[in-house]
Write an enzyme that holds these catalytic residues in place. Structure first.
Site: not given
Length: 586
Positions: A339, A449
């Site tokens: 990030k 996920r």
């Protein structure tokens, strides 16, 4: 940090039971005790041992002018401020208070232009009553909404802190026409707003003020055993919300996957009459072929801990078999797709375990409420990734026999960190989930996920008929719905209605999002069964499609997990999950 592996309630040391009706007790987390015991910790940061906060709650039917204490607050609608030709209040409660105070209340409300609009407040210290201070807080045009009533409780908490009040009372100027059910709902919303408003997480501050509040009386909504039970329910739910807040607030150098597992173990040990814990090691996860989850965890020096809490109801007939799965990334660096840049919020990625905080908070609340439940039996569970053609499905025909226990709710968290190292997962790697499906990782920052995939397969194998997963999954959902609303995805209209009903009771905002099947084209891989991310457009939808199952719901809580203004966790999700479980048990 070493965390005990707990296989059943028989291996858990019993702790002190929860407080009795009338008191809210916020105890320090179990993992604080482990850290205090000398376990290694980056930065040598340890939570301060803060004494539990206890608030006596009571519903009373007394005259407001006769109540004695430090602060009396009246919630007023705009219409309640209407005055007659002599500039006197027409509302009976305000008229009675103003008469006792020699007309000062009416004068001040006029001078300060207090009209009862939502958010307006005035607090006066005046002689003439049994209370030291009298306050008016505006509710706007109507009091029926949970958010307005909870806001009243929060505003009273702010006033109580400012006045350093020990004993507080809340009344509504207008209660005529309220049904018994409306009075119970009003009591719940006001009391929960007050409790959560008075709470402050000061565990990581070198200096902090200790709250002075000791008692809260709610006047004019009735008395009796039903209201007392409702106040006990409020305490139970709020204790779960506060746990959720503390878990999200805790920095990642303190709340590691092992520390999160220790908190789950504490819930099971404290409520061993209804809850058991099973914390799976890395080797046990390998035996279950959880390659998707373990691939994410591989780069971190802190080992993953797979958490499974089982709620066993004390009594009741068969109703439902539920699974609640929470994303448990105690820190998310993004991995090799790190990030970076403005707005990436890497400094806030401790909250990427907000889903697991909601799950454990709900587990704690449910353990105290003890709803009646069901037994586990033979289940046919549709596999994860059912978007594939029928030959690729992985049907699970299960005879669930877990000792002699009759399980009702499974709380599951695949806890780990997403870090960077030479052993870590790389873009382009292929991982294999525990149902045999292969996933090409085209973005290591879409890790949630991957962990949820194995957690959902595991939960399905435990016999859950309905499953909710809750996760801070996508920034796309925040862009779509903003910071206050969670999006949810489900192919089941029945399950959608159940959760919407629960959210209306809890006051937490959710919005149903589409599961556009055609978007699955974006998730196709040339080398594996699927990619872990699709196109930038519709990112929240493709993330949900990745997890899709029958009688399943995905809640993306990336927006409401955190309050930027307060720079603190919200505890979002706990109340709605509790209400959903109760709906399925009733």
């Amino acid at each position: 940090m070493a965390v005990p592996i707990i296989a059943s309630s028989s291996t858990i040391t019993k702790l002190k039971p929860i407080p009795v009706l009338g008191f809210l007790s916020v105890s320090k987390p179990f993992w604080c005790e482990e850290l205090m015991a000398g376990c290694a910790n980056l930065g040598l940061t340890y939570p301060v041992d803060i004494q539990p906060l206890k608030i006596s709650l009571a519903a009373k039917d007394v005259d407001v002018v006769e109540w004695k204490g430090d602060l009396l607050v009246v919630g007023v609608l705009e219409k309640d401020l209407a005055k007659d030709e002599n500039s006197k209040f027409q509302n009976s409660i305000l008229k009675k208070l103003d008469s006792k105070l020699g007309g000062v209340l009416a004068e001040v409300s006029a001078e300060e232009d207090f009209s009862g609009k939502a958010g307006q407040s005035t607090v006066l210290r005046l002689p003439g009553l049994g209370t030291k201070r009298v306050g008016l807080i505006g509710l706007g045009n109507q009091t029926s909404s949970v958010s307005a009533l909870r806001g009243l409780g929060e505003a009273v908490a702010v006033a109580a802190k400012t006045a350093q009040a020990s004993n507080v009372a809340i009344a509504l100027a207008s209660t005529e026409g309220l049904s018994s059910e409306s009075k119970l709902n009003t009591l719940t919303a006001v009391a929960s707003g007050m409790i959560l408003g008075i709470y402050e997480d000061n565990r990581f501050k070198s200096e902090s003020k200790t709250p002075t509040l000791k008692s809260l009386d709610i006047i004019g909504l009735g008395t009796g055993s039903e209201l007392e039970r409702k106040l006990k329910f409020v305490q139970d739910v709020c204790s779960g919300v506060i746990l959720g807040k503390e878990l999200v607030n805790a920095p990642a150098n303190v709340l590691t996957p092992g520390a999160l597992a220790a908190e789950a173990s504490k819930i099971a040990s404290t409520f061993s009459d209804v809850m058991t814990a099973n914390i799976l090691t890395v080797e046990e996860c390998k035996e279950l072929k959880m390659g998707s989850y373990l691939g994410v965890a591989e780069a971190s020096a802190n080992p993953p801990h797979f958490i499974h809490l089982c709620y066993k109801p004390p009594s009741g007939s068969v109703k439902a078999k539920l699974g609640i799965v929470g994303k448990g990334l105690t820190f998310d660096s993004g991995g090799y797709n790190i990030k970076t840049g403005p707005g990436c919020s890497i400094e806030l990625m401790k909250f990427d375990m907000g889903g697991s905080a909601a799950v454990l908070g709900a587990a704690k609340a449910i353990s105290q409420i003890k709803p009646p439940g069901v037994e586990a039996s033979c289940i046919h569970c549709v596999s994860l990734f059912h978007s594939f053609p029928a030959p690729f499905l992985f049907p699970l025909h299960l005879a669930i026999c877990l000792g002699s226990y009759l399980y009702f709710v499974h709380f599951v968290v695949a806890a780990c960190e997403n870090m960077i190292s030479g052993t870590g997962m790389r873009p382009g790697d292929v991982v294999t989930a525990s149902n045999g499906k292969t996933i090409e990782v085209n973005n290591t920052d879409a890790e949630g996920r991957l962990t949820l995939a194995d957690a959902l397969v595991y939960t399905c194998k435990r016999g859950a008929e309905k499953i909710i997963d809750i996760a801070t999954l996508t920034g796309a959902c925040v862009v779509a719905l903003g910071p206050s609303i969670a999006g949810f995805f489900t192919p089941s209209d029945e399950l959608a209605q159940e959760v919407l009903t629960a959210s209306e009771i809890s006051g937490e905002k959710l919005w149903r999002m589409p599961l556009e099947e055609s978007y699955w084209e974006f998730m196709k891989s040339g080398v594996a069964d699927m990619l872990n991310t699709g196109a930038r457009q519709g990112g929240a939808i493709t993330a949900a499609l990745f997890l899709k199952q029958v009688q399943w719901m995905h809640i993306d809580m990336a927006g409401p997990v955190w309050n930027d203004k307060k720079r603190a966790a919200t505890g979002f999700g706990v109340s709605t999950l509790v209400e959903w479980v109760l709906k399925n048990s009733s």
